[in-house]
Design an enzyme around this catalytic site. Sequence first.
Site, mmCIF file in Angstrom:
data_model
loop_
_atom_site.group_PDB
_atom_site.id
_atom_site.type_symbol
_atom_site.label_atom_id
_atom_site.label_comp_id
_atom_site.label_asym_id
_atom_site.label_seq_id
_atom_site.Cartn_x
_atom_site.Cartn_y
_atom_site.Cartn_z
ATOM 1 N N ASP A 1 42.585 25.173 47.783
ATOM 2 C CA ASP A 1 42.794 24.821 49.185
ATOM 3 C C ASP A 1 41.489 24.289 49.752
ATOM 4 O O ASP A 1 40.501 24.118 49.024
ATOM 5 C CB ASP A 1 43.303 26.034 49.984
ATOM 6 N N GLU B 1 35.938 33.364 43.330
ATOM 7 C CA GLU B 1 35.965 33.512 44.782
ATOM 8 C C GLU B 1 36.720 34.789 45.165
ATOM 9 O O GLU B 1 37.943 34.874 45.008
ATOM 10 C CB GLU B 1 36.650 32.283 45.395
ATOM 11 N N ASP C 1 39.305 25.649 51.844
ATOM 12 C CA ASP C 1 38.199 26.601 51.756
ATOM 13 C C ASP C 1 37.654 26.671 50.331
ATOM 14 O O ASP C 1 36.438 26.759 50.121
ATOM 15 C CB ASP C 1 38.660 27.996 52.205
ATOM 16 N N ASP D 1 39.866 28.791 44.943
ATOM 17 C CA ASP D 1 41.257 28.527 45.313
ATOM 18 C C ASP D 1 41.514 27.035 45.476
ATOM 19 O O ASP D 1 40.598 26.256 45.800
ATOM 20 C CB ASP D 1 41.604 29.242 46.618
#
Length: 694
Positions: free
Chosen positions: A548, A473, A550, A546
């Site tokens: 998180d 990402e 998102d 990541d």
Amino acid sequence: MATNDYSARHLSVLEGLEAVRKRPGMYIGSTDARGLMHCLWEIIDNSVDEALGGFGTDIEVLLHSDESVEVRDTARGIPVDIEPKTGLSGVEVVFTKLHAGGKFGSGSYTSSGGLHGVGASVVNALSERLDVEVDRDGKTWAMSFHRGEPGVFADKGEPSPSSPFTPFESRSELRVVGKVAKGVTGTRIRYWADRQIFGVKTEFRVDDLVGRARQTAFLVPGLTIGITDARVDAPERTEFLYEGGISEFADYLAPDSAVTDTWRLTGTGSFTETVPVLDAGGAMVPTEVERDCEVDIALRWGTGYDTVFKSFVNIIATPKGGSHQAGFDQGLMKFFRQQVEQNARRLKVSATEKLEKDDLLAGLTGVLTVRLPEPQFEGQTKEVLGTPAVRGIVAKVLADGLASRFSSTKRDDKTQAALLLDKVVSEMKSRISARAHKETQRRKNALETSSLPSKLVDCRSTDVATTELFIVEGDSALGTARRARDSEHQALLPIRGKILNVQKASISDMLSNQECASIIQVIGAGSGRSFDIGAARYGKVIIMSDADVDGAHIRTLLLTLFFRYMRPMIEAGRVFAAVPPLHRVIVMNPGSKPNETIYTYSDQELHTVLAGLKKAGKRWQEPPQRYKGLGEMDADQLASTTMDRTHRLLRRVRLDDAERAADVFEMLMGNDVAPRKEFIVSSSDQLSRERIDA
């Protein structure tokens, strides 16, 4: 008024049945209308098993207006004598003891659908009231139960679950309530489903009942099944009786005009398996037993393209297949490939053209039934057969039966065999032609350009077994990952944020999307039905996003792409999600001793680690570092925690249930908003605020 009190004498009974009430879905699949119908068919199947054994030819099902349901048969009747191990009557054992019945050995039933011995007792546990009457030995015997416990209802007029209930105290009583003529036998069971379990709006679906009754009558020739719905103003009785068995069933199911007659293929096979058997002392001893498996298949091919196929084990439907269906597919494929090879000149088939399963299933209507003692089902709902030896037996019976048809000297058989070969070869050629056209069109797309995307950081090795593609990402994480990777075996492909949601998009939109096209092109095995896993350039695909919200969204979007267009990669277990750490704790050691670094992967693990350090009297740098993205790590940290094969943690993406997974992906990522909104609202109380990055 019914009471919830019960005597100590029945503690063990209710402890067993209480597990059913606490986890009903484990035994009946769900507590909606499907579970309600499943309970009814547990009772009906017991009567059908009697008919399969040659006892009784009539079964009546009555849906009463008071929400109760009654099942009557003219079989042998449940045993009323005392079972020596428990000291209880056979009726009480059947309805109160899990895993008790006459279907565990081969003495009472050579084959049956209900082999777990929990059907009647589960229905009893999930019923507010259950009444059973047995005609046997010239008498009518009766017993009643309240949520699994035997006792007496003080009815005033019509029987009702709300009548005062008195549980038995010292001993249970199997009451004699009437007399019958000598030789008259049968069982009548009436029960009221417990609305604490099923809800007040859950009802028996008469259409499903009629469909299943018709199916059962096809599978048991000579059995009469009658259904009466007394919940309507003008009750009507529906009756089913078929003498032709599954041949009539295949004709009934067929949606098109015939290319072949309905072919009936039958045969038997034997196998041995080791099962635990009770010895004289009551101990379970592993024993090798010989099993016989009867196979009965009805097949016809029509002019259409739709496939209608149903499989059964001891008349129990197995909609998700199992070893018997795998054997059917294996035998069908092997036989027709041999036939096409032998007739290649007449059919004008080249050596490179190979039949596939879909070519054979086009226009096929088939019914497969196997009968064997103690089949191994996966779960009480019995949707998948697990007995391994059945696969080879079914394949052989099918191949031998088809060989007999194709070698027959009868004019009709010869004509139909030739027409069928022409049909399947035509299907094969149409499929190959369509794929070639699709590939030609795809070459015009960016997917088939000669060069790989410039942003791909490829590895040096070409050994698929050892290579890995990391989908990363963002460019910032790419820079760190580039320095952290093993350049011999690990390739990197960066993507810009959130890719297209392919569950909503069309194929053309997906192919024209740069990120999706790059992923498909880099993997190099095509997409959709033409995906060839043997051409994949990498042994593993690892999604590295990541830790998180998102990142989780990006991972879901990527998995949607793989699920819809590269599903064989998931089925082969070659798609993974990297698990980067969430926290870094630097433990400060005294003196010249270097500090120690500890990585944790969840808040709970962090709290545990810190508590352990505090207990040990060690200090750490405050605050512990919380990684919000992969770009926050340096190359050494990323390598040691996420990319180094000797230390990293990967989560393999599995596809245990393709149909359920497809439904979930459609709900979460598809066009229909209402089910997604309902899911979010209903699941909101399960979400922890600590899991939200804000």
